[in-house]
Design an enzyme around this catalytic site. Structure first.
Site, PDB file in Angstrom:
ATOM      1  N   MET A  53       0.867  -1.173   0.000  1.00 25.55           N
ATOM      2  CA  MET A  53       0.000   0.000   0.000  1.00 25.55           C
ATOM      3  C   MET A  53       0.906   1.225   0.000  1.00 25.55           C
ATOM      4  O   MET A  53       1.700   1.413   0.922  1.00 25.55           O
ATOM      5  CB  MET A  53      -0.899  -0.037   1.231  1.00 25.55           C
ATOM      6  CG  MET A  53      -1.785   1.162   1.422  1.00 25.55           C
ATOM      7  SD  MET A  53      -3.140   0.872   2.613  1.00 25.55           S
ATOM      8  CE  MET A  53      -2.269   0.211   4.022  1.00 25.55           C
ATOM      9  N   ARG A  56      -6.280  -1.619   9.317  1.00 24.49           N
ATOM     10  CA  ARG A  56      -6.452  -1.076  10.667  1.00 24.49           C
ATOM     11  C   ARG A  56      -6.892  -2.154  11.645  1.00 24.49           C
ATOM     12  O   ARG A  56      -6.402  -2.220  12.769  1.00 24.49           O
ATOM     13  CB  ARG A  56      -7.450   0.086  10.637  1.00 24.49           C
ATOM     14  CG  ARG A  56      -6.846   1.348  10.064  1.00 24.49           C
ATOM     15  CD  ARG A  56      -7.837   2.471   9.889  1.00 24.49           C
ATOM     16  NE  ARG A  56      -7.123   3.674   9.450  1.00 24.49           N
ATOM     17  CZ  ARG A  56      -7.708   4.827   9.153  1.00 24.49           C
ATOM     18  NH1 ARG A  56      -9.028   4.934   9.244  1.00 24.49           N
ATOM     19  NH2 ARG A  56      -6.995   5.862   8.761  1.00 24.49           N
ATOM     20  N   TYR A  68       1.279   3.660  12.557  1.00 22.21           N
ATOM     21  CA  TYR A  68       0.935   3.450  11.138  1.00 22.21           C
ATOM     22  C   TYR A  68      -0.510   3.022  10.940  1.00 22.21           C
ATOM     23  O   TYR A  68      -1.225   2.714  11.870  1.00 22.21           O
ATOM     24  CB  TYR A  68       1.925   2.521  10.440  1.00 22.21           C
ATOM     25  CG  TYR A  68       2.100   1.093  10.900  1.00 22.21           C
ATOM     26  CD1 TYR A  68       1.185   0.404  11.670  1.00 22.21           C
ATOM     27  CD2 TYR A  68       3.257   0.398  10.503  1.00 22.21           C
ATOM     28  CE1 TYR A  68       1.374  -0.905  12.036  1.00 22.21           C
ATOM     29  CE2 TYR A  68       3.460  -0.918  10.869  1.00 22.21           C
ATOM     30  CZ  TYR A  68       2.512  -1.572  11.629  1.00 22.21           C
ATOM     31  OH  TYR A  68       2.725  -2.873  11.987  1.00 22.21           O
ATOM     32  N   GLU A  69      -0.933   3.090   9.655  1.00 17.77           N
ATOM     33  CA  GLU A  69      -2.326   2.876   9.241  1.00 17.77           C
ATOM     34  C   GLU A  69      -3.279   3.864   9.928  1.00 17.77           C
ATOM     35  O   GLU A  69      -4.406   3.532  10.276  1.00 17.77           O
ATOM     36  CB  GLU A  69      -2.765   1.427   9.515  1.00 17.77           C
ATOM     37  CG  GLU A  69      -1.892   0.374   8.907  1.00 17.77           C
ATOM     38  CD  GLU A  69      -1.612   0.601   7.419  1.00 17.77           C
ATOM     39  OE1 GLU A  69      -2.431   1.265   6.747  1.00 17.77           O
ATOM     40  OE2 GLU A  69      -0.585   0.120   6.923  1.00 17.77           O
ATOM     41  N   GLY A  70      -2.826   5.095  10.057  1.00 23.17           N
ATOM     42  CA  GLY A  70      -3.608   6.125  10.716  1.00 23.17           C
ATOM     43  C   GLY A  70      -3.267   6.167  12.186  1.00 23.17           C
ATOM     44  O   GLY A  70      -3.568   5.228  12.922  1.00 23.17           O
TER      45      GLY A  70
END
Length: 599
Positions: free
Chosen positions: A162, A298, A439-441
């Site tokens: 990603m 997430r 990470y991932e928000g």
């Protein structure tokens, strides 16, 4: 240091009694998810995690991944382990059978993901990203794209990444500069650089399918003008065979605090003007496509928090049983006791255990809600389940990764001075876990998502339904009339405080732009901890019922009840205490200016 051992008994208990596996097995497409099948899958997954992945964890951390002239080499044993992972069919056990996947519920797949990450987090990041790409192409790809890429991704023969982040943008994806120019043959030419790309380059799979966010000519500013592209490392011919190497490369690998074995790449696209990409979904709708992948990631990152905590807990218990120091009350003079007999060490271990069991309940329930959302019998059931899944996802990611760091730190503390020595290996869990809230928000973004979007979903129906279920559990505890009824008092206090905090946010957020952001992080912690208490209460009630019905495993069932009691007494009151921080507002955050902050 012993190798990881999957907690199969607790996994099965949660799958059956919190995720409600028997009901999932009645959904269309999941009929083969019978108890004996799932039990066999989990047992074999546990063996692979313990015998193959776990022994590579510490050596992989010490050796790390390296790059030379754009070629990445992973640690010794990685390639062989990945080949075994693919051969075992582990990469796609929840993918559709039409693409040679196992077709099992997501809740079951999450249990295996927990095992991979607990055994070896650095290794497991590779299939995690591939899973997200599978879901994105399933949801947004053309039939041609699905036929060309999915079977190889499902099998794991091809990996995926990603590509969101750029150095000048960070979490502000709308500020990205990577470009996509249309070509005469209907494809696109990608140019730009991405950072923090997990497994952006490696030798474990024969191809890597990059999903890259880029901006097309004339696209609107910000996130509204972003498109998503499939950019293969090797172009794929119409017959499915690999063609020429695409114009992309790994420039460097990041030097990180932890997850040293996982190659985190700086990727460059189109240095020679010939990086071929294929539009995934509609132009300027890239964020919608990418969120399919990000939401999967997430939840899986939340699993990583649970997994690291479980691995650290197992080692902490083992150490506490072996390490002798001091005297426990009542011991003869001159004898030293295993430190597990000291009250404060016991408190740390029980804190780890109770939080881990609560996290497992939350995450498996989240997975089951997604299963129901995609396979429910009717539209109303699917909509209700999706509302619950979306509500729980920021909690799964935010709370479980925060706890992953905290509980890994607790494991270091249990080891005392030896925890600060790399020889014991427990420090690796702490270092590896530290990326998870980022990470991932970041978890701040998860909290903002919870208060800014998820509370108002479906007119607040998912929140109201969850509150109703919590109230029913409070009553069920009280109705037991035995030692468990005392748990209803703390759970009722927490649920009542959570309702008050939620009402405050509903009332104040529309009028004050700082109100919700100021209280968002403590609110996520408050909500998730309360949900954890509610789910452990359900577990305790079920354990009580099973014990009364003659289940012979009384030691396990009694431990479930005691663990729930500990959570209610020692952990849940901290959620109630967060009412103040949630509802304080932002005045004290901005009462001093920037200059005063730096003084």
């Amino acid at each position: 240091m012993a190798e990881y051992s999957a907690p199969l008994k607790d996994m099965s208990f949660v799958l059956n009694n919190i995720a409600d596996l028997p009901s999932l097995a009645k959904l269309e497409g999941y009929e083969h998810a019978e108890a004996d099948v799932v039990e066999a899958v989990l047992e074999e997954a546990g063996k692979f995690a313990a015998n193959v992945l776990s022994p590579l964890n510490k050596p992989g951390d010490l050796q790390g991944s390296h790059v030379k002239d754009g070629v990445v080499t992973t640690p010794d044993g990685w390639v062989e382990a990945y080949a075994g992972f693919v051969e075992g069919g582990w990469n796609g056990i929840s993918a559709p059978e039409a693409y040679d996947g196992g077709g099992l519920p997501s809740a079951v797949a999450l249990a295996t993901v927990e095992m991979w990450n607990a055994a070896n987090l650095g290794f497991s990041l590779c299939p995690l990203l591939t899973q997200g790409a599978i879901e994105s192409i399933l949801a947004h790809g053309t039939e041609e794209q699905q036929q060309k890429y999915l079977k190889k991704l499902v099998s794991g023969e091809w990996a995926a990444t990603m590509n969101l982040t750029e150095s000048q943008a960070g979490s502000d994806v709308g500020a990205l500069r990577t470009k996509a120019e249309p070509a005469e043959d209907g494809t696109w030419r990608i140019s730009g650089q991405k950072i923090f790309i997990t497994y952006g380059e490696h030798e474990m799979s024969e191809n890597i399918i990059h999903l890259v966010l880029a901006r097309t000519p004339g696209a609107p500013a910000g996130t509204r003008g972003i498109s998503l592209f499939i950019v293969p490392k090797y172009l794929v011919k119409d017959d499915g065979t690999l063609g020429k190497r695409n114009d992309l490369k790994c420039v460097s690998l990041e030097e990180k605090i932890g997850i040293h074995a996982s190659p985190t790449a700086v990727m460059s696209y189109g240095d020679n003007g010939d990086c071929v990409g294929y539009l995934l979904g509609a132009e300027n709708k890239g964020m919608a496509c990418m969120f399919t992948m990000m939401n999967s990631a997430r939840l899986n990152v939340g699993v990583q928090g649970l997994a690291v905590a479980e691995r650290a807990y197992q080692q902490a218990v083992e150490y506490a049983k072996d390490r002798r120091q001091g005297q426990a009350p009542g011991m003869p003079k001159g004898e030293m006791t295993p430190i597990i007999n000291h009250a404060d060490v016991r408190r740390m271990l029980m804190t780890m255990r109770a939080n881990i069991e609560a996290m497992r309940c939350l995450i498996y329930l989240n997975g089951a809600a997604l299963d129901e959302a995609h396979h429910g019998a009717d539209e109303a059931a699917r909509e209700k389940a999706m509302g619950l899944a979306e509500l729980l996802t920021p909690m799964s990611k935010g709370w479980c990764t925060d706890l992953g760091v905290e509980l890994a730190s607790t494991a270091v503390q249990v080891h005392g001075g030896m925890g600060f020595i790399e020889e014991t290996g427990v420090g690796q869990y702490y270092r590896d876990a530290r990326i998870l809230p980022i990470y991932e928000g970041t978890n701040g973004i998860q909290a903002l998502d919870l208060v800014g979007r998820k509370l108002s979903l479906q007119g607040g129906a998912p929140v109201k339904a969850l509150f109703t279920e919590m109230d029913e559990t409070v009553k069920a505890l009280a109705d037991t009339g035995d030692e468990m009824s005392a748990m209803s008092l703390q759970l009722n206090l927490a649920v009542s405080a959570l309702k008050e905090a939620t009402d405050w946010l509903y009332s104040n957020a529309p009028n004050d732009p700082h109100a919700a952001p100021a209280g968002a992080t403590p609110y996520l912690r408050m909500f998730a901890t309360t949900v954890g208490g509610y789910l452990l209460a359900k577990s305790a009630l079920k354990a009580r019922e099973m014990r009364a019905n003659g289940d012979p495993d009384t030691a396990f069932l009694d431990a479930k009840i005691v663990t729930a009691r500990f959570f209610m007494a020692q952990i849940l009151p901290m959620a109630t205490a967060l009412l103040g921080p949630v509802t304080e507002g932002a005045e004290t955050l901005f009462a001093i200016d920037d200059a005063q902050l730096s003084a």
